[in-house]
Design an enzyme around this catalytic site. Sequence first.
Site, PDB file in Angstrom:
ATOM      1  N   ARG A  58       5.440  -3.784   9.309  1.00 42.62           N
ATOM      2  CA  ARG A  58       4.278  -3.356  10.111  1.00 42.62           C
ATOM      3  C   ARG A  58       4.503  -3.920  11.502  1.00 42.62           C
ATOM      4  O   ARG A  58       4.073  -3.442  12.523  1.00 42.62           O
ATOM      5  CB  ARG A  58       3.099  -4.284   9.337  1.00 42.62           C
ATOM      6  CG  ARG A  58       1.808  -4.101  10.273  1.00 42.62           C
ATOM      7  CD  ARG A  58       0.630  -4.496   9.658  1.00 42.62           C
ATOM      8  NE  ARG A  58       0.136  -3.601   8.672  1.00 42.62           N
ATOM      9  CZ  ARG A  58      -0.452  -3.827   7.409  1.00 42.62           C
ATOM     10  NH1 ARG A  58      -0.417  -5.184   7.023  1.00 42.62           N
ATOM     11  NH2 ARG A  58      -0.579  -3.081   6.744  1.00 42.62           N
ATOM     12  N   THR A  61       0.868  -1.103   0.034  1.00 38.07           N
ATOM     13  CA  THR A  61      -0.116   0.138   0.085  1.00 38.07           C
ATOM     14  C   THR A  61       0.972   1.257   0.051  1.00 38.07           C
ATOM     15  O   THR A  61       0.634   2.374  -0.727  1.00 38.07           O
ATOM     16  CB  THR A  61      -0.930  -0.060   1.409  1.00 38.07           C
ATOM     17  OG1 THR A  61      -1.741  -1.244   1.241  1.00 38.07           O
ATOM     18  CG2 THR A  61      -1.982   1.015   1.179  1.00 38.07           C
TER      19      THR A  61
HETATM   20  N1  LIG Z   1      10.076   0.019   3.085  1.00 39.99           N
HETATM   21  C1  LIG Z   1       9.438   0.681   4.222  1.00 39.99           C
HETATM   22  N2  LIG Z   1      10.019   1.521   4.903  1.00 39.99           N
HETATM   23  C2  LIG Z   1       9.467   1.918   5.936  1.00 39.99           C
HETATM   24  N3  LIG Z   1       8.289   1.628   6.505  1.00 39.99           N
HETATM   25  C3  LIG Z   1       7.494   0.713   5.725  1.00 39.99           C
HETATM   26  C4  LIG Z   1       8.154  -0.073   4.572  1.00 39.99           C
HETATM   27  N4  LIG Z   1       7.217  -0.811   4.261  1.00 39.99           N
HETATM   28  C5  LIG Z   1       6.344  -0.819   5.004  1.00 39.99           C
HETATM   29  N5  LIG Z   1       6.348   0.269   6.071  1.00 39.99           N
HETATM   30  C6  LIG Z   1       5.492   0.313   7.099  1.00 39.99           C
HETATM   31  O1  LIG Z   1       4.766  -0.825   7.435  1.00 39.99           O
HETATM   32  C7  LIG Z   1       3.476  -0.246   7.282  1.00 39.99           C
HETATM   33  C8  LIG Z   1       2.676  -1.285   6.765  1.00 39.99           C
HETATM   34  O2  LIG Z   1       2.976  -1.012   5.284  1.00 39.99           O
HETATM   35  P1  LIG Z   1       1.702  -1.422   4.211  1.00 39.99           P
HETATM   36  O3  LIG Z   1       0.211  -0.855   4.679  1.00 39.99           O
HETATM   37  O4  LIG Z   1       2.314  -0.422   2.875  1.00 39.99           O
HETATM   38  O5  LIG Z   1       1.818  -3.020   3.787  1.00 39.99           O
HETATM   39  P2  LIG Z   1       1.220  -3.746   2.727  1.00 39.99           P
HETATM   40  O6  LIG Z   1       1.904  -4.606   1.934  1.00 39.99           O
HETATM   41  O7  LIG Z   1       0.139  -2.968   1.748  1.00 39.99           O
HETATM   42  O8  LIG Z   1       0.042  -4.594   3.663  1.00 39.99           O
HETATM   43  P3  LIG Z   1      -1.469  -5.217   3.372  1.00 39.99           P
HETATM   44  O9  LIG Z   1      -0.968  -6.557   2.351  1.00 39.99           O
HETATM   45  O10 LIG Z   1      -1.786  -6.200   4.795  1.00 39.99           O
HETATM   46  O11 LIG Z   1      -2.156  -4.103   2.940  1.00 39.99           O
HETATM   47  C9  LIG Z   1       3.081   1.041   6.875  1.00 39.99           C
HETATM   48  O12 LIG Z   1       2.691   1.694   8.073  1.00 39.99           O
HETATM   49  C10 LIG Z   1       4.656   1.564   6.653  1.00 39.99           C
HETATM   50  O13 LIG Z   1       4.934   2.654   7.687  1.00 39.99           O
END
Ligand SMILES: Nc1ncnc2c1ncn2[C@@H]1O[C@H](COP(=O)(O)OP(=O)(O)OP(=O)(O)O)[C@@H](O)[C@H]1O
Length: 359
Positions: A232, A80
């Site tokens: 996360r 996301t």
């Molecule tokens: N590369 C990164 N650097 C810093 N923070 C990150 C990074 N990747 C993810 N995060 C942190 O982790 C949290 C979760 O990320 P995100 O919601 O984008 O994951 P996702 O893969 O979309 O999860 P889902 O599949 O459950 O929706 C976010 O709040 C973000 O702050």
Amino acid sequence: MNWDDTTDPDTDAAGERLVGPVADREDQAVEAALRPKDLGEFIGQEKVREQLDLVLRAARARGATADHVLLSGAPGLGKTTLSMIIAAEMGAPIRITSGPAIQHAGDLAAILSSLQEGEVLFLDEIHRMSRPAEEMLYMAMEDFRVDVIVGKGPGATAIPLELPPFTLVGATTRAGLLPPPLRDRFGFTAHMEFYEPTELERVVHRSAGLLDVEIDTAGAAEIAGRSRGTPRIANRLLRRVRDYAQVKADGVITREIAAAALAVYEVDARGLDRLDRAVLDALLKLFGGGPVGLSTLAVAVGEERETVEEVAEPFLVREGLLARTPRGRVATPAAWAHLGLTPPRAHTPGNGQGDLFGA
Ligand SMILES: Nc1ncnc2c1ncn2[C@@H]1O[C@H](COP(=O)(O)OP(=O)(O)OP(=O)(O)O)[C@@H](O)[C@H]1O
């Protein structure tokens, strides 16, 4: 994102887990503030970042809309976040929805027809979209056009509708479940890997800064090492450790404070929680390291078969602590070492058990 329509074995079967990868209510409330805003701030995933940077720069130089992007990888790795970064880097607005929220092709038509030129459409859990919606998406991605069906039966007519160019960012935890025609329509596919401990350390430091929490290098390393390769989880553990540091100490997170706080929450040095350890414990102590059938193991820990299989096992397998073999579940030498136990002689290498690990 549509949080209510997903079934999450982490919360459904085993209660809320501190080390579960799927966002809980508190995560949703605080994550917005912690998300990196551009590619420069995004930690780790070097290859994906480099490739995406090229894709976006090239599109910007051409004055074109960026190609459709497919992001695959486990929950909580930043899909996301990356989709929002893509929109920000392109200077475009973003619309967020998810596969399960699109039940009918009409739902998708309504979203697509209201997109602005260049807009990013983030479609989470794209593998869970309904079939008719999926077929509509093929045409929308390729020709920026949809056929809206008006009426029913023999009198039904298809009215073609032109769409403005847009960028679809699809996210999936299971790229293998996507039908090839859908997968082929993405110009760029990125597979997101679990993060290295040093990368998670940077995530923890960055988040601590944003949350105005004081933390030293060893404290960040301690949290990172227990975060199961997932930002996360790192952010969630950081919040729990911060609470502990405020209540039990002077608010500063050191290695000792992090370890003591996470001991309270039963997250061990490798990120295993109570359930993970119960599974390993039963496997080693009751069944001498296996092989033992999944159902028997589940009964021994007092959990449903699915909970053991879907919630505990994937991480134990990934960590090299447990192997799934045709004869049942087997503990690896690392599992014995992790629980501080000595394997019985029959499980030491060179005794004919090697074949269980595919040796
Ligand atoms: N590369 C990164 N650097 C810093 N923070 C990150 C990074 N990747 C993810 N995060 C942190 O982790 C949290 C979760 O990320 P995100 O919601 O984008 O994951 P996702 O893969 O979309 O999860 P889902 O599949 O459950 O929706 C976010 O709040 C973000 O702050």
